[in-house]
Scaffold this active site. Structure first.
Site, short mmCIF file in Angstrom:
data_model
loop_
_atom_site.label_atom_id
_atom_site.label_comp_id
_atom_site.label_asym_id
_atom_site.label_seq_id
_atom_site.Cartn_x
_atom_site.Cartn_y
_atom_site.Cartn_z
N ASP A 67 47.58 9.72 56.48
CA ASP A 67 48.90 9.48 57.07
C ASP A 67 49.66 10.79 57.30
O ASP A 67 50.87 10.79 57.49
CB ASP A 67 49.73 8.53 56.21
N HIS A 122 41.33 35.68 70.34
CA HIS A 122 42.02 34.49 69.83
C HIS A 122 42.01 34.47 68.30
O HIS A 122 41.67 33.47 67.68
CB HIS A 122 41.41 33.21 70.40
N ASP A 169 50.75 38.54 69.56
CA ASP A 169 50.71 37.73 70.78
C ASP A 169 51.24 36.36 70.39
O ASP A 169 50.55 35.58 69.74
CB ASP A 169 49.27 37.64 71.29
N ASP A 195 55.29 33.75 76.28
CA ASP A 195 53.99 34.26 75.84
C ASP A 195 53.98 35.78 76.03
O ASP A 195 53.64 36.26 77.10
CB ASP A 195 52.88 33.58 76.66
N HIS A 203 38.65 40.05 79.44
CA HIS A 203 39.39 38.82 79.77
C HIS A 203 40.15 38.99 81.07
O HIS A 203 40.22 40.09 81.64
CB HIS A 203 40.34 38.44 78.62
N HIS A 260 47.74 34.51 83.52
CA HIS A 260 47.61 33.08 83.76
C HIS A 260 48.97 32.51 84.11
O HIS A 260 50.01 33.12 83.85
CB HIS A 260 47.05 32.37 82.52
N HIS A 285 48.71 28.16 78.96
CA HIS A 285 47.79 28.36 80.08
C HIS A 285 48.04 27.21 81.04
O HIS A 285 47.39 26.18 81.00
CB HIS A 285 46.34 28.38 79.59
N GLU A 307 48.89 40.75 81.55
CA GLU A 307 48.46 41.17 80.21
C GLU A 307 47.14 41.95 80.21
O GLU A 307 46.13 41.48 79.68
CB GLU A 307 48.36 39.97 79.28
N TYR A 319 39.80 46.99 74.59
CA TYR A 319 39.32 46.59 73.27
C TYR A 319 38.01 47.30 72.97
O TYR A 319 37.20 47.54 73.88
CB TYR A 319 39.11 45.07 73.21
N ARG A 334 46.82 45.35 73.78
CA ARG A 334 47.19 44.46 74.88
C ARG A 334 48.71 44.49 75.01
O ARG A 334 49.43 44.53 74.00
CB ARG A 334 46.71 43.02 74.62
N GLU A 343 51.69 42.40 77.19
CA GLU A 343 51.85 41.19 78.03
C GLU A 343 53.31 40.90 78.28
O GLU A 343 54.10 40.77 77.35
CB GLU A 343 51.19 40.00 77.35
#
Length: 444
Positions: free
Chosen positions: A35, A222, A239, A250, A329, A333, A340, A375, A379, A413, A415
């Site tokens: 629950d 991710h 991020d 984002d 990448h 987006h 996304h 973004e 890497y 990165r 963004e």
């Protein structure tokens, strides 16, 4: 403003025949067979058309008369005991303003009275649900998805205001993390700072699992564990974003944990920053997203070449897809009710089967009213770089001695979130990204 969203959809489904749209809202979700109730968040397409962020609702849009029927669950006293006050029909009518409000038990009757010749549904499960009432009618599973996606790609003024508010709060939260960052703290402490400022400013729903990544974790696209200690000399990548009335923010920033970029960190950072600046300058109506991706890659390859990490001409580095080893990448987006957001690949548009760019989440020509992220990133991922160093074709473009010393470097990165305007773009992100400004803030 949701009546404007329905109006946009009606204009795209202007059928001469009698037809209806049926859509089912989200239900409460529980963890496995317990629950434990997950926080409710409405399915985005249903929220877009209704403004209803409550479970167990349905809608029917009568295309012939352009009427909106909303079907509410008939809550009982036990629901009130566990979940709070039950809204009356008058309260629901006042809040959501449908043309016709019914309890859900009347769904079969209303469908029979409308007597449609076709039903538009957005996915198979909902089609199966409605077929129990109208088994003989043809159900169209293609048209509605394409139509509502087209509507959602181009934001109304009200939607843009929600996104500006999400961005305003996100700017506050990101800057608070920048000010709190220091070696010895843990990634999850930075998440706590970020979440605190979002909630303090009235935003309750994160738009996605935030990334709070130190050291080599900053090269994991991710990363979600957020449990590592932040060490002196690390880069720290954040991020993260929250929603305002369902509309996402984002942002990504990368900072030196100890407040000062090393020479090698500065070289990589400036390459990414220069790429982002050039892309944002070029982001205007008629620009193609894949062209912007290639522009970012070329600028970053020049930065890596200047740093002595890659060698050869920029044309050759691009032609041989060396850029994808460091930029695996897509550039950005769509952003909206989903982080996304929908519409990245219209019907008939296929992905470009090329390393790196095949992961581009949108392949569109930019037009006013679109909202997207920019973004770029670089890497150092051992799983990509070590095989490349052993590959006869790729290795001739790589400085092995330098790369072997950078396998634990992590990544950078940067963004921002932009709105495409008539003559360029509006950048909703104001979090510091110039190196000197970052270092000044971190110095106190």
């Amino acid at each position: 403003m949701h009546h404007l969203h329905r109006k946009k959809l009606f204009s795209l489904l202007d059928d001469e025949e009698s037809a209806v749209v049926y859509m089912k809202g989200a239900e409460l979700m529980y963890r496995y067979d317990t629950d434990y109730e997950f926080p409710f968040r409405q399915e985005s397409n249903f929220w877009y058309l209704t403004g209803v962020n409550e479970p167990d609702f349905h809608l029917i849009l009568d295309l012939k008369n352009q009427d909106y029927h909303l079907f509410a669950p008939n809550r009982d006293a036990q629901y009130a005991v566990w979940h709070g006050r039950v809204k009356s029909k008058d309260q629901l009518q006042d809040e959501y303003q449908p043309d016709h409000l019914h309890y859900e038990a009347k769904l079969p009757q209303v469908l029979e009275e409308l007597a449609p010749e076709k039903i538009y549904c957005i996915e198979e499960e909902q089609a199966e649900f409605i077929e129990q009432f109208e088994r003989e009618l043809p159900i169209d599973l293609d048209t509605l998805d394409n139509a509502i996606t087209h509507c959602r790609v181009f934001k109304t003024d009200w939607e843009l205001d929600q996104m500006r508010e999400a961005a305003r709060v996100n700017n506050i939260a990101h800057e608070a993390v920048l000010e709190a960052l220091e070696p010895g703290k843990y990634e999850h402490e930075m998440k706590a700072v970020f979440d605190y400022h979002q909630i303090k400013n009235g935003l309750m729903q994160d738009a996605y699992n935030g990334i709070f990544a130190a050291g080599e974790n900053s090269a994991i696209l991710h990363y979600v564990e957020n449990n590592r200690e932040i060490k002196d000399g690390d880069l720290f990548l954040i991020d993260a974003g929250y929603e305002c009335n369902g509309y996402a923010s984002d942002f990504t920033r990368t900072y030196p944990a100890n407040g000062e970029f090393t020479d090698s960190q500065a070289e990589i950072y400036e390459a990414v920053l220069e790429a982002q600046k050039q892309v944002i300058d070029a982001a205007k109506p008629e620009a193609k997203m894949e062209d912007l991706h290639i522009l970012a890659a070329r600028v970053m390859m020049q930065g890596l070449k200047d740093a002595g990490i890659v060698k050869g001409s920029i044309d050759d580095l691009m032609e041989e897809d060396i850029f994808a080893l460091f930029f695996p990448h897509g550039l950005g987006h769509f952003l909206g009710l989903d982080t996304h957001d929908v519409g990245g690949y219209p019907k008939g548009v296929e992905r470009i089967e090329r390393p790196g760019i095949k992961y581009l989440r949108m392949r569109r020509t930019l037009q006013p009213g679109m909202v997207l992220t920019i973004e770029p990133g670089l890497y150092f991922v051992p799983a990509l770089l070590k095989p490349a160093l052993e590959d006869d074709k790729a290795s001739k473009f790589l400085n092995a001695s330098k790369l072997n010393d950078m396998m634990d470097f992590g990544g950078v990165r940067i963004e921002d979130n932009i709105i495409v305007t008539e003559d360029g773009c509006e950048n909703m992100t104001t979090v510091p990204k110039e190196r000197d400004e970052i270092e000044k803030i971190m110095a106190g």
